[in-house]
Write a protein that holds these residues in place. Structure first.
Motif, short mmCIF file in Angstrom:
data_model
loop_
_atom_site.label_atom_id
_atom_site.label_comp_id
_atom_site.label_asym_id
_atom_site.label_seq_id
_atom_site.Cartn_x
_atom_site.Cartn_y
_atom_site.Cartn_z
N TRP B 356 0.80 -1.36 0.14
CA TRP B 356 0.12 0.10 0.02
C TRP B 356 0.85 1.21 0.05
CZ3 TRP B 356 -4.52 -0.77 -2.02
CH2 TRP B 356 -5.08 -1.83 -1.57
N GLY B 357 1.92 1.07 0.80
CA GLY B 357 2.98 2.24 0.71
C GLY B 357 3.33 2.49 -0.79
N MET B 358 3.58 1.42 -1.42
CA MET B 358 4.11 1.59 -2.90
C MET B 358 3.10 2.29 -3.67
SD MET B 358 4.86 -1.85 -5.35
CE MET B 358 3.04 -1.89 -5.77
N THR B 359 1.79 1.75 -3.56
CA THR B 359 0.64 2.19 -4.36
C THR B 359 0.68 3.69 -4.20
OG1 THR B 359 -0.30 0.16 -4.14
CG2 THR B 359 -1.58 1.81 -4.90
N PHE B 360 0.60 4.02 -2.92
CA PHE B 360 0.45 5.51 -2.55
C PHE B 360 1.41 6.37 -3.13
CE2 PHE B 360 1.56 9.12 -0.19
CZ PHE B 360 0.38 9.98 -0.38
N CYS B 361 2.86 5.92 -3.11
CA CYS B 361 3.93 6.73 -3.37
C CYS B 361 3.92 6.74 -4.90
CB CYS B 361 5.05 5.98 -2.78
SG CYS B 361 5.44 6.39 -0.89
N ASN B 362 3.87 5.67 -5.41
CA ASN B 362 4.05 5.56 -6.90
C ASN B 362 2.91 5.88 -8.04
OD1 ASN B 362 6.64 4.81 -6.16
ND2 ASN B 362 6.36 2.68 -6.62
N CYS B 363 1.83 5.72 -7.37
CA CYS B 363 0.58 5.90 -8.35
C CYS B 363 -0.42 6.88 -7.86
CB CYS B 363 -0.32 4.50 -8.24
SG CYS B 363 0.63 3.16 -8.79
N ILE B 364 -0.44 7.17 -6.60
CA ILE B 364 -1.35 8.29 -6.06
C ILE B 364 -0.86 9.46 -5.96
CG2 ILE B 364 -2.95 8.93 -4.29
CD1 ILE B 364 -3.45 5.79 -4.05
N ALA B 365 0.14 9.64 -5.19
CA ALA B 365 0.86 10.64 -4.89
C ALA B 365 1.27 11.55 -6.16
CB ALA B 365 2.24 10.69 -4.05
N PRO B 366 1.88 11.09 -7.26
CA PRO B 366 2.28 11.69 -8.36
C PRO B 366 1.14 12.26 -9.04
CG PRO B 366 3.40 9.73 -8.21
CD PRO B 366 2.44 9.51 -7.47
N LEU B 367 -0.12 11.78 -9.16
CA LEU B 367 -1.40 12.35 -9.73
C LEU B 367 -1.58 14.05 -9.50
CD1 LEU B 367 -3.88 9.53 -9.17
CD2 LEU B 367 -2.83 10.12 -11.12
N SER B 368 -0.93 14.37 -8.24
CA SER B 368 -0.93 15.89 -7.88
C SER B 368 -0.18 16.63 -8.92
CB SER B 368 -0.11 15.89 -6.61
OG SER B 368 1.16 15.23 -6.65
N LEU B 369 0.61 16.09 -9.73
CA LEU B 369 1.30 16.81 -10.80
C LEU B 369 0.45 17.24 -11.92
CD1 LEU B 369 4.73 14.89 -10.82
CD2 LEU B 369 4.28 17.01 -9.57
N TRP B 370 -0.79 16.58 -11.84
CA TRP B 370 -1.58 17.06 -13.12
C TRP B 370 -2.26 18.48 -12.74
CZ3 TRP B 370 -2.61 14.62 -17.81
CH2 TRP B 370 -2.44 12.99 -17.81
#
Lengths: 170, 469
Positions: B356-370
């Protein structure tokens, strides 16, 4: 460089430096240009051929490909240990070795070509060089006989040189 | 993707001290400004630099003591045991090789694409590549337990007539990583030569002058040398580009060639290559942001460069996220109970926090860059880049730990006991990497002088005179 004198012109503008090169070519004089960056206008004015770097790189790459496959095949034949039901000479697996060696040998050949063709290392032979040539100035060195130095010097000043110096031949 | 840099230029219009009191993002850059700004980084170090170097050395010492303890007491000092025989060391190896990849991407691939935004960041990225490979290379040596026999991996004539197994992905790795290190180092050094010559010409002390004269090989930038240099640089870039793709593909085959649930997938090479670029670009940001602040590089490394890097992160994050989803879909579609169980175990098993840490850091957090303003918010990008690197370490942890702990036979399942030795060596690796970076930025130009100058309009008196060339 031909002649017993070298006239060094310091230019602030690229087009002036190129004009100096054209003038030297017209007079049939040998020249050398120092520049802070490579520039295709300057390259067009000074170079007539592509140079042999890519040819040497190609030879290195082909040698690497051959050496990589030869190493893997010969080692496997010399020590024929069958693993995972694979063939002793297992070409798909050896493609990786051949591929990596192609790149490795190609890069080493390119480096060798670069060092040889640029005359590196060149620590002690920088006659006519000025530290400003690595900052924002262009230097045009023209080789000539002592009788002609005044004429060349005046021509460079006329073209737009900010400074002109005369040094002993290289 | 945006082309990035569009330095407004005023050749010959400004003095060396230009820019005082002006918004750094709007400084008009010329050749002299580039020299002055970058060479300031090479001025004698102050207390902060020594403190950073000391911190790195302390971490290296912790790593060395931990490794020494492991050598004295054996591999039992590490948590490596059946069934997870690859453990933290191989996680670290893959993490650092991944970090290395972005350097070559930025220096070679973006060079071939003529992407101008690479110019102010590529030198740091290349240095990162070389030092990260030097760090990655330590881990297989540490992992094998008896590093003094590491030369057995090389094919050399020996009295027992034994040769390594060229059909093994582990030997491919030896060739791939050693080739990668050699070619990256050559590419890095060749790129440095003209810039070191700039440092030589501006050196104020005899020692510096001598150091830079030798390390620049007496480069003088004559027209023949530039002609060959340009040609050779293009070839280096053309050779390094397929190398980037091959090396992390080979690293992924260390896993994918094994018949282990969660590993045996054809998606691994592109998934690993994208992940490597993702983590590497994030690491470039982590390093560049403090450097930019400390050395006042805002005029050269602008927000538009961070915007371009952010877009690269968005792209690679999307590819990595797609790969994660594909893995789950493939496991379900395969109807293979071992694969299906593996991909149930990852989100809900013993190592679920890592997933879940990986999913948050690699998939969800970078979405902020949109959200565009965040792509140029430097403080936010610094935090996000660290988050991404934590995520990418967790990704490698997930791949190795979950698959090995749940292979085919339930009787062979097991967990992992982390040891202080592994922790010490892991932080020692960060110290080792940091030590080389700290030394590099003080002794050699960490921002490419010549390459930035190449994208500036040259000083000309009359542009029309250049027309016929």
């Amino acid at each position: 460089m031909k002649g017993n004198r070298v006239v060094v012109g310091v230019f602030g503008y690229l087009d002036d430096a190129i004009a100096a090169v054209e003038a030297a070519k017209q007079e049939g004089l040998e020249y050398k240009v120092y520049s802070p960056v490579p520039n295709h206008h300057l390259d067009d004015a000074t170079s007539t051929d592509r140079g042999p770097v890519r040819f040497i790189s190609g030879i290195g790459a082909v040698t690497g490909l051959t050496a990589g496959f030869a190493l893997a095949i010969m080692c496997s034949l010399d020590y024929p240990l069958r693993t995972s039901a694979k063939a002793i000479v297992s070409v798909p697996g050896f493609v990786v070795i051949g591929y990596e060696c192609t790149i490795l040998f190609g890069a080493i050949a390119t480096l060798t070509a670069l060092v040889l063709l640029c005359g590196l290392p060149n620590v002690l032979r920088n006659a006519g060089y000025d530290p400003r040539f690595s900052r924002d100035k262009f230097g045009v060195l023209i080789g000539c006989d002592s009788r002609k130095t005044e004429e060349v010097k005046n021509r460079l000043l006329e073209i737009g040189a900010e400074e002109v110096e005369v040094e002993d031949g290289l | 993707m945006s082309d990035g840099t569009t330095y407004s230029a005023a050749p010959h219009a400004q003095s060396a001290e230009h820019g005082a009191g002006v918004d750094p993002e709007k400084i008009e850059v010329d050749y002299g400004y580039v020299n002055d700004t970058v060479l300031k980084m090479l001025e004698p170090p102050k207390g902060g630099w020594f403190a950073l170097l000391a911190l790195c050395l302390v971490l290296v010492a912790i790593g060395a003591v931990s490794f020494g303890w492991q050598l004295l007491t054996g591999m039992g000092a590490a948590g490596i045991a059946h069934p997870i025989a690859w453990g933290v060391y191989i996680t670290n190896f893959v993490f650092w090789v991944g970090i290395a990849h972005s350097g070559t991407l930025i220096s070679a691939v973006l060079y071939l694409f003529r992407a101008r935004f690479r110019m102010p960041i590529y030198r740091l990225a290349e240095a990162m590549t070389v030092f990260a490979v030097m760090t990655a290379g330590l881990f297989p040596l540490i992992h094998v337990g008896r590093p003094w026999f590491a030369y057995w991996l090389m094919p050399y004539p020996n009295e027992r007539l034994l040769w390594p197994n060229f059909r093994s992905p582990l030997l491919w790795d030896v060739f791939a990583v050693s080739t990668y290190f050699t070619v990256s180092a050559v590419f890095f050094i060749v790129g440095l030569i003209p810039d070191v010559a700039v440092a030589r010409d501006a050196a104020k002390t005899k020692i510096k002058k001598a150091l830079y004269t030798v390390t620049s090989l007496g480069w003088n930038g004559n027209h023949k040398a530039w002609h060959h240099y340009e040609e050779a640089y293009l070839i280096f870039a053309a050779l390094a580009t397929p190398l980037v793709i091959s090396v992390h593909s080979v690293v992924s085959w260390d896993f994918a060639m094994g018949n282990v649930p969660g590993w045996h997938a054809t998606i691994f090479p592109p998934y690993f290559v994208a992940g490597a670029i993702f983590s590497g670009v994030a690491m470039v940001m982590t390093l560049m942001i403090p450097l930019r602040k400390i050395f006042h590089l805002e005029g050269l490394v602008r927000k538009e460069h961070f915007d371009a890097m952010s877009k690269l992160i968005m792209l690679t994050s999307g590819i990595v996220s797609y790969a994660y989803i594909t893995e789950f879909y493939t496991a379900w579609w395969s109807n293979n109970i071992y694969e299906r169980y593996q991909f149930w175990f990852r989100p809900f098993g013993e190592f679920a926090p890592a997933f879940w840490g990986m999913t948050f850091c690699n998939c969800i957090a970078p979405l902020s860059l949109w959200y565009k303003p965040l792509r140029t918010n430097i403080a936010f990008l610094f935090v996000l880049s660290i988050v991404i690197n934590i995520g990418m370490w967790l990704e490698r942890f997930n791949i190795i730990f979950t698959s090995l702990s749940r292979e085919f036979l339930p009787a062979a399942w097991g967990g992992y006991n982390f040891s202080w030795v592994e922790f010490g060596i892991t932080i020692g690796a960060f110290g080792w990497f940091g030590m080389w970076m700290t030394l590099f930025i003080k002794f050699f130009p960490a921002v490419a002088i010549t390459e930035i100058k190449m994208i500036l309009p040259p000083p000309v008196r009359d542009k029309k005179r250049l027309g016929h060339h």
